[in-house]
Design an enzyme around this catalytic site. Structure first.
Site, PDB file in Angstrom:
ATOM      1  N   HIS A 224       0.850  -1.193   0.000  1.00 35.35           N
ATOM      2  CA  HIS A 224       0.000   0.000   0.000  1.00 35.35           C
ATOM      3  C   HIS A 224       0.884   1.241   0.000  1.00 35.35           C
ATOM      4  CE1 HIS A 224       1.193  -0.450   4.208  1.00 35.35           C
ATOM      5  NE2 HIS A 224       1.005   0.863   4.311  1.00 35.35           N
ATOM      6  N   ASP A 226       0.826   5.160   1.854  1.00 39.55           N
ATOM      7  CA  ASP A 226       0.156   5.792   2.985  1.00 39.55           C
ATOM      8  C   ASP A 226      -0.613   7.022   2.493  1.00 39.55           C
ATOM      9  OD1 ASP A 226       1.321   3.886   4.589  1.00 39.55           O
ATOM     10  OD2 ASP A 226       2.949   5.187   5.282  1.00 39.55           O
ATOM     11  N   HIS A 281       4.747   0.094  -0.271  1.00 37.98           N
ATOM     12  CA  HIS A 281       5.525  -0.702   0.683  1.00 37.98           C
ATOM     13  C   HIS A 281       4.656  -1.776   1.314  1.00 37.98           C
ATOM     14  CE1 HIS A 281       3.774   2.745   2.808  1.00 37.98           C
ATOM     15  NE2 HIS A 281       3.750   1.994   3.908  1.00 37.98           N
ATOM     16  N   ARG A 291       7.619  -9.063  15.269  1.00 39.54           N
ATOM     17  CA  ARG A 291       8.086  -7.754  14.842  1.00 39.54           C
ATOM     18  C   ARG A 291       7.096  -6.688  15.291  1.00 39.54           C
ATOM     19  NH1 ARG A 291       7.420  -4.761   9.961  1.00 39.54           N
ATOM     20  NH2 ARG A 291       9.069  -3.205   9.896  1.00 39.54           N
TER      21      ARG A 291
HETATM   22  C1  LIG Z   1      -4.829   8.356   8.856  1.00 41.14           C
HETATM   23  C2  LIG Z   1      -4.988   7.141   8.391  1.00 41.14           C
HETATM   24  C3  LIG Z   1      -4.050   6.449   7.456  1.00 41.14           C
HETATM   25  C4  LIG Z   1      -4.508   5.011   7.487  1.00 41.14           C
HETATM   26  C5  LIG Z   1      -5.998   5.199   7.585  1.00 41.14           C
HETATM   27  C6  LIG Z   1      -6.115   6.226   8.726  1.00 41.14           C
HETATM   28  C7  LIG Z   1      -5.830   5.520  10.068  1.00 41.14           C
HETATM   29  C8  LIG Z   1      -4.998   4.243   9.890  1.00 41.14           C
HETATM   30  C9  LIG Z   1      -3.954   4.294   8.764  1.00 41.14           C
HETATM   31  C10 LIG Z   1      -3.471   2.925   8.294  1.00 41.14           C
HETATM   32  C11 LIG Z   1      -2.290   2.357   9.095  1.00 41.14           C
HETATM   33  C12 LIG Z   1      -1.877   0.982   8.508  1.00 41.14           C
HETATM   34  C13 LIG Z   1      -1.768   1.009   6.981  1.00 41.14           C
HETATM   35  C14 LIG Z   1      -2.999   1.711   6.370  1.00 41.14           C
HETATM   36  C15 LIG Z   1      -2.952   1.605   4.849  1.00 41.14           C
HETATM   37  C16 LIG Z   1      -4.252   1.182   7.015  1.00 41.14           C
HETATM   38  O1  LIG Z   1      -4.889   0.225   6.661  1.00 41.14           O
HETATM   39  O2  LIG Z   1      -4.531   1.948   8.147  1.00 41.14           O
HETATM   40  C17 LIG Z   1      -3.033   3.153   6.862  1.00 41.14           C
HETATM   41  C18 LIG Z   1      -4.100   4.107   6.311  1.00 41.14           C
HETATM   42  C19 LIG Z   1      -3.622   4.865   5.078  1.00 41.14           C
HETATM   43  O3  LIG Z   1      -2.512   5.391   5.066  1.00 41.14           O
HETATM   44  O4  LIG Z   1      -4.394   4.893   4.124  1.00 41.14           O
HETATM   45  O1  LIG Z   2       5.366  -2.488   9.741  1.00 40.23           O
HETATM   46  C1  LIG Z   2       5.862  -1.855   8.821  1.00 40.23           C
HETATM   47  O2  LIG Z   2       7.069  -1.830   8.586  1.00 40.23           O
HETATM   48  C2  LIG Z   2       4.981  -1.060   7.881  1.00 40.23           C
HETATM   49  C3  LIG Z   2       3.825  -0.407   8.580  1.00 40.23           C
HETATM   50  C4  LIG Z   2       3.068   0.468   7.652  1.00 40.23           C
HETATM   51  O3  LIG Z   2       3.296   0.499   6.471  1.00 40.23           O
HETATM   52  C5  LIG Z   2       1.983   1.332   8.172  1.00 40.23           C
HETATM   53  O4  LIG Z   2       1.649   1.254   9.372  1.00 40.23           O
HETATM   54  O5  LIG Z   2       1.444   2.123   7.370  1.00 40.23           O
HETATM   55 FE   LIG Z   3       2.306   2.139   5.463  1.00 35.62          FE
END
Ligand SMILES: C=C1C[C@]23C[C@H]1CC[C@H]2[C@@]12CCC[C@@](C)(C(=O)O1)[C@H]2[C@@H]3C(=O)O
Ligand SMILES: O=C(O)CCC(=O)C(=O)O
Ligand SMILES: [Fe+2]
Length: 351
Positions: A224, A226, A281, A291
């Site tokens: 994905h 961010d 990533h 981890r």
């Molecule tokens: C501010 C954010 C950014 C979110 C959504 C919301 C709260 C949680 C974040 C994450 C964190 C984990 C990867 C991700 C891809 C997910 O599934 O939840 C992120 C997402 C995004 O970057 O789109």
């Molecule tokens: O665990 C990781 O190294 C990646 C985590 C991540 O990509 C995220 O929280 O958006």
């Molecule tokens: Fe991420």
């Protein structure tokens, strides 16, 4: 892989298995890594840049890393080491609670904060080998459910972590934009009078990847980008993070003592009009070691519309994206996942 599954079939909250009791990888966790052969596993010929923030040439190094990698590690960033130990210990305390206890702080179906699978899980038919806890605003209510007697110290750790991360993220914004000839003081109104991005907002994501009986076939967190301006990622000593390098393949981002990983997010991609592409990533898992990672997901205040910066737009460089708030972008991401950026772009064409 990006097929959307209706939320009824893939609710974000399912009883989590007790990972520690599984000797074999259940079929629901087996990913088809065949598709990875499109990108040969790199021989680590190249590695993600490591930038010393006290180096006088840091601006140029950051600019280059943002243009060509979308990710870099920083050292000498000034965040006190003990804070990482503390936030790691809060994370460990949280994920080692019994499943039923953790579910007391489960993310509600339409909520953002709380315990559960990653939000992007709904786009995949297979499950990810990880647990997450998202913090937006104060974690107090959820933490009180988890630790009725000692939630305050855990709240204090998160508060302090957010304060330090916010300072660092503001500094990084100035350096990144500076490398594009944009000064936060004059050119970015929402950076505030001191150009310290005081009004910026953020989420903290605690990620836990238990040791896995069949790591080659499992996935910790699927690929994905961010939905942020930038993300500051702390990882413990166990490796697992990989970034996709165009034309090369998946490159490991090894844990480096005292370093933090900085990812370019989609909103920076938009703000820079594509000069700083967001980086794809994913996190892989490990047979013997668990981890932990802690992501600080940094974005603008809720009222701010992010659009390609006027200084980067001209007759030969039209704006590629329409203005969006962070919330609008997150909604687009929730619908279109890895195609969200092209949606924001396509909509411009159709205006
Ligand atoms: C501010 C954010 C950014 C979110 C959504 C919301 C709260 C949680 C974040 C994450 C964190 C984990 C990867 C991700 C891809 C997910 O599934 O939840 C992120 C997402 C995004 O970057 O789109
Ligand atoms: O665990 C990781 O190294 C990646 C985590 C991540 O990509 C995220 O929280 O958006
Ligand atoms: Fe991420």
């Amino acid at each position: 892989m990006n097929r959307k599954f209706p939320s009824q079939t893939m609710p974000s909250i399912r009883p989590h298995p007790d990972f520690t009791s599984l000797r074999e990888l259940p079929d629901s966790y087996v990913w088809n890594h065949q598709a990875d052969s499109d990108y040969p596993s790199s021989a680590d010929a190249e590695s993600v840049p490591i930038i010393d923030l006290t180096d006088p040439n840091a601006v140029q190094a950051i600019g280059h890393a943002c243009k060509t990698w979308g990710v870099f590690q920083v050292i000498n960033h000034g965040v006190p080491t003990h804070l990482f130990h503390m936030v790691e210990s809060t994370s460990r305390d949280l994920f080692s609670l019994p499943v039923n206890q953790k579910l007391k702080a489960a993310r509600s179906p339409d909520g953002v904060s709380g315990y559960g699978f990653a939000r992007i899980s709904s786009f995949f038919s297979k499950l990810m080998w990880s647990e997450g806890f998202t913090i937006v605003g104060s974690p107090q209510e959820h933490f009180r459910q988890l630790w009725p007697h000692n939630y305050i110290s855990h709240c204090d750790v998160i508060k302090e972590y957010k304060r330090e991360m916010k300072k660092l993220a503001g500094r990084l914004m100035c350096l990144m934009l500076g490398s594009l000839g944009i000064t936060a003081e004059q050119d970015i109104k929402w950076a505030g009078p001191k150009a310290d991005f005081k009004e910026a907002s953020a989420a903290v994501q605690l990620n836990y990847y238990p040791a896995c009986p069949d790591p080659e076939r499992a996935m910790g967190l699927a690929a994905h980008t961010d939905s942020t301006l930038l993300t500051v990622l702390y990882q413990n000593k166990t490796s697992g993070l990989q970034v996709l390098r165009e034309g090369v393949g998946w490159i490991r981002v090894p844990p480096v003592a005292e370093a933090l990983v900085i990812n370019i997010g989609d909103l920076m991609h938009i703000l820079s009009n594509g000069c700083f592409p967001s980086v794809l990533h994913r996190a892989m898992v490990n047979r013997t070691c668990h981890r932990l990672s802690i992501a600080y997901l940094y974005g603008p205040a809720s009222s701010v519309k992010i659009s390609p910066h006027p200084k980067l737009v001209g007759p030969s460089q039209p704006p590629l994206y329409r203005p969006v708030t962070w919330k609008e972008y997150l909604d687009t991401k929730a619908k279109h996942f890895n195609k969200a950026l092209s949606w924001v772009r396509a909509e411009l064409v159709s205006l």
